[in-house]
Write a protein that holds these residues in place. Structure first.
Motif, PDB file in Angstrom:
ATOM      1  N   HIS A 198      41.338  48.367  -0.869  1.00 19.80           N
ATOM      2  CA  HIS A 198      40.908  49.192   0.262  1.00 19.80           C
ATOM      3  C   HIS A 198      40.436  48.357   1.443  1.00 19.80           C
ATOM      4  CE1 HIS A 198      39.251  52.452   2.553  1.00 19.80           C
ATOM      5  NE2 HIS A 198      38.082  51.855   2.593  1.00 19.80           N
ATOM      6  N   PHE A 199      39.637  47.329   1.199  1.00 15.78           N
ATOM      7  CA  PHE A 199      39.034  46.573   2.292  1.00 15.78           C
ATOM      8  C   PHE A 199      39.869  45.380   2.760  1.00 15.78           C
ATOM      9  CE2 PHE A 199      35.299  48.605   0.323  1.00 15.78           C
ATOM     10  CZ  PHE A 199      34.772  49.242   1.443  1.00 15.78           C
ATOM     11  N   LEU A 200      40.805  44.906   1.927  1.00 22.07           N
ATOM     12  CA  LEU A 200      41.508  43.667   2.282  1.00 22.07           C
ATOM     13  C   LEU A 200      43.038  43.759   2.185  1.00 22.07           C
ATOM     14  CD1 LEU A 200      39.171  41.160   0.413  1.00 22.07           C
ATOM     15  CD2 LEU A 200      39.256  41.560   2.877  1.00 22.07           C
ATOM     16  N   LYS A 201      43.571  44.482   1.202  1.00 18.32           N
ATOM     17  CA  LYS A 201      45.008  44.434   0.938  1.00 18.32           C
ATOM     18  C   LYS A 201      45.800  45.593   1.526  1.00 18.32           C
ATOM     19  CE  LYS A 201      44.412  41.985  -3.480  1.00 18.32           C
ATOM     20  NZ  LYS A 201      44.640  42.054  -4.943  1.00 18.32           N
ATOM     21  N   CYS A 202      45.165  46.733   1.734  1.00 12.95           N
ATOM     22  CA  CYS A 202      45.875  47.903   2.257  1.00 12.95           C
ATOM     23  C   CYS A 202      46.510  47.571   3.614  1.00 12.95           C
ATOM     24  CB  CYS A 202      44.901  49.074   2.407  1.00 12.95           C
ATOM     25  SG  CYS A 202      45.689  50.606   2.959  1.00 12.95           S
ATOM     26  N   LYS A 203      47.678  48.139   3.883  1.00 12.13           N
ATOM     27  CA  LYS A 203      48.388  47.856   5.133  1.00 12.13           C
ATOM     28  C   LYS A 203      47.521  48.142   6.356  1.00 12.13           C
ATOM     29  CE  LYS A 203      52.432  46.316   3.895  1.00 12.13           C
ATOM     30  NZ  LYS A 203      52.871  44.954   4.313  1.00 12.13           N
ATOM     31  N   LEU A 204      46.716  49.209   6.272  1.00 11.39           N
ATOM     32  CA  LEU A 204      45.824  49.546   7.381  1.00 11.39           C
ATOM     33  C   LEU A 204      44.889  48.387   7.696  1.00 11.39           C
ATOM     34  CD1 LEU A 204      44.390  51.724   9.276  1.00 11.39           C
ATOM     35  CD2 LEU A 204      42.835  52.037   7.355  1.00 11.39           C
ATOM     36  N   MET A 205      44.196  47.878   6.662  1.00  9.12           N
ATOM     37  CA  MET A 205      43.217  46.822   6.888  1.00  9.12           C
ATOM     38  C   MET A 205      43.886  45.480   7.155  1.00  9.12           C
ATOM     39  SD  MET A 205      40.251  47.856   7.212  1.00  9.12           S
ATOM     40  CE  MET A 205      39.338  46.317   7.120  1.00  9.12           C
ATOM     41  N   GLU A 206      45.067  45.263   6.620  1.00  7.41           N
ATOM     42  CA  GLU A 206      45.796  44.030   6.923  1.00  7.41           C
ATOM     43  C   GLU A 206      46.058  43.938   8.425  1.00  7.41           C
ATOM     44  OE1 GLU A 206      49.941  41.704   5.693  1.00  7.41           O
ATOM     45  OE2 GLU A 206      49.373  43.571   4.682  1.00  7.41           O
ATOM     46  N   ASN A 207      46.461  45.067   9.023  1.00  9.89           N
ATOM     47  CA  ASN A 207      46.678  45.103  10.475  1.00  9.89           C
ATOM     48  C   ASN A 207      45.373  44.928  11.242  1.00  9.89           C
ATOM     49  OD1 ASN A 207      49.436  45.516  10.226  1.00  9.89           O
ATOM     50  ND2 ASN A 207      49.244  47.746  10.180  1.00  9.89           N
ATOM     51  N   VAL A 208      44.289  45.519  10.731  1.00 11.48           N
ATOM     52  CA  VAL A 208      42.991  45.387  11.399  1.00 11.48           C
ATOM     53  C   VAL A 208      42.543  43.933  11.440  1.00 11.48           C
ATOM     54  CG1 VAL A 208      40.540  45.928  11.204  1.00 11.48           C
ATOM     55  CG2 VAL A 208      42.229  47.731  10.905  1.00 11.48           C
ATOM     56  N   TRP A 209      42.586  43.265  10.292  1.00 11.24           N
ATOM     57  CA  TRP A 209      42.163  41.853  10.239  1.00 11.24           C
ATOM     58  C   TRP A 209      43.022  41.007  11.179  1.00 11.24           C
ATOM     59  CZ3 TRP A 209      37.697  40.755   8.021  1.00 11.24           C
ATOM     60  CH2 TRP A 209      37.225  41.541   6.972  1.00 11.24           C
ATOM     61  N   CYS A 210      44.328  41.306  11.215  1.00  9.90           N
ATOM     62  CA  CYS A 210      45.235  40.532  12.067  1.00  9.90           C
ATOM     63  C   CYS A 210      44.908  40.744  13.542  1.00  9.90           C
ATOM     64  CB  CYS A 210      46.680  40.926  11.768  1.00  9.90           C
ATOM     65  SG  CYS A 210      47.912  40.069  12.780  1.00  9.90           S
ATOM     66  N   GLN A 211      44.728  42.006  13.968  1.00  6.39           N
ATOM     67  CA  GLN A 211      44.470  42.293  15.377  1.00  6.39           C
ATOM     68  C   GLN A 211      43.115  41.771  15.841  1.00  6.39           C
ATOM     69  OE1 GLN A 211      45.346  46.375  16.588  1.00  6.39           O
ATOM     70  NE2 GLN A 211      46.885  46.556  14.968  1.00  6.39           N
TER      71      GLN A 211
END
Length: 431
Positions: A165-178
């Protein structure tokens, strides 16, 4: 512990007085042969109201004892309650008694680091629960006996545990990247446990630590909206929420700097191939008449276009700010901009674009028009909040617009000397 067993109200405390009872742990009320409540012992120990409630509580085998720090009647977590609990824990360990939680110095050290983090109390609560994997994620709920689909409610692909949920989900992957935190994300993914993840966050530099804390908090908030049947707001909303809160922290820090010192915030040039549009509005509350202004500048800080105009009837300040942004975006469309960065000193504009906060307000039509222009006319776009000191040119243009003739063309040619001075000052190297 027995003292916080029955969840009949916000205190989670039974009404039975403690007196001289020798019972200290819930497990002592369970029949070791059957694995169910010892009804006779419960009724001998508690008053009738508690004795009727306790046997209805579900039991789950294979779980170790733990202490729960519950919120009070107002929904707040009392620091005093935690201190009393820890004092009792340490005193018990010195006497050689059993302890229901970790009493090593690292436990208190981590808690102190979380509590001293400069973020909202809700964020600290999220960090503390994440540290001990106490979030009601679907995998955790299944482990506690709840029958449900464990797939992530956002991506619907993998089981929803803390790491996903916090690190691997596609949603959060994009968040960390942006957010520019890809390296930090890989560092957190390499940690062996949830507690090690929080330890790693606490060791980061202040700015990176705050970004991580805000990202984790907003990610959990968005997930809860999806759980309640609302639409996922997506990475852009989370990223903008983090940036808005980081900007607010910067403003709080700059507030303590003397006025005579050099500006702590300066206008920044956009990335190569991008155009930055600064927008602002100005109005006189007594007359309801005001103006809008916008300036487009390229990666070198050179002016692409400067515009201003008059607004005959102001509904509220947000209406003026939205009109200014729409005019700025239309100017960018007119000159053929592909990648645009829109800046306003009004946080409400950013919230209106990235959330549903103003979808049912008096400015809902302006918000819809703004979103439509952005999504249909640019390869990439972002709307962000900037300090007032970074928006001086647009503010001066708005002031000119409030005094201009409504029949005049919006494009300002030539640009007045005092505005050119502000433009040059924005692009000048920091001293």
């Amino acid at each position: 512990m027995v003292g916080s067993l029955a969840p009949k109200d916000s205190t989670r405390k039974p009404i039975t007085p403690r007196h001289g009872s020798l019972l200290r742990e819930v497990v002592e009320l369970i029949n070791p042969l059957t694995g169910f409540w010892d009804d006779q012992l419960v009724r001998d120990t508690f008053l009738e109201e508690d004795a009727n409630l306790i046997p209805s509580l579900p039991l789950h085998g294979g779980m170790s004892n733990r202490a729960a720090w519950h919120f009070d009647a107002k929904g707040a977590f009392s620091v005093n309650a935690y201190k009393v609990f820890r004092h009792d824990q340490l005193r018990s360990s010195r006497r050689g008694g059993a302890s229901s939680s970790n009493t090593d110095p690292a436990h208190d050290s981590l808690w102190k680091k979380i509590w001293e983090t400069d973020c909202a109390k809700k964020s600290k609560h999220i960090l503390w629960r994440l540290c001990y994997n106490r979030h009601p994620l679907r995998v955790n709920l299944k482990r506690r006996g709840v029958v449900l689909d464990t797939r992530c409610p956002i991506c619907q692909r993998f089981d929803e545990d803390g790491a996903h949920h916090f690190l691997k989900c596609k949603l959060m992957e994009n968040v960390w990247c942006q957010l520019g935190l890809t390296r930090e994300r890989y560092i957190l993914l390499a940690q062996p446990s949830a507690r090690d993840v929080i330890e790693a966050v606490m060791k980061m530099k202040v700015e990176l630590k705050l970004k991580c804390c805000f990202a984790l908090w907003l990610c959990w908030a968005d997930r809860n909206r999806v759980r309640e049947g609302e639409q996922c707001r997506g990475p852009a909303w989370i990223v903008q929420g983090v940036l808005v809160r980081m900007a607010e922290k910067d403003r709080q820090k700059s507030a303590v700097v003397s006025v005579g010192l050099s500006r702590s915030h300066r206008w920044e040039k956009p990335a190569a191939g991008h155009v930055k549009v600064n927008c602002d509005a100005a109005f006189e509350p007594g007359t309801g008449i005001g103006g809008w202004g916008c300036v487009l500048r390229d990666q070198d800080g050179a002016v692409v276009m400067a515009c201003r105009g008059r607004i005959e009837a102001f509904l509220n300040p947000l209406q003026g700010e939205l009109i200014a942004c729409i005019q700025g975006i239309q100017a960018a469309i007119e000159v053929g901009v592909g990648h645009v960065v829109v800046e306003s000193d009004a946080v409400a504009v950013v919230q209106a674009v990235y959330s549903s906060a103003y979808d049912l307000s008096a400015v809902t039509d302006l918000v819809a028009e703004l979103r439509s222009l952005l999504s249909m006319n640019f390869i990439s776009w972002v709307v962000q909040q900037s300090p007032r000191s970074c928006n001086r040119v647009a503010h001066e243009l708005a002031s000119l617009g409030s005094m201009s003739d409504p029949a005049m063309a919006p494009v300002l040619v030539p640009i007045q000397a005092h505005i050119m001075y502000l433009i040059a000052d924005d692009s000048a190297p920091s001293k």
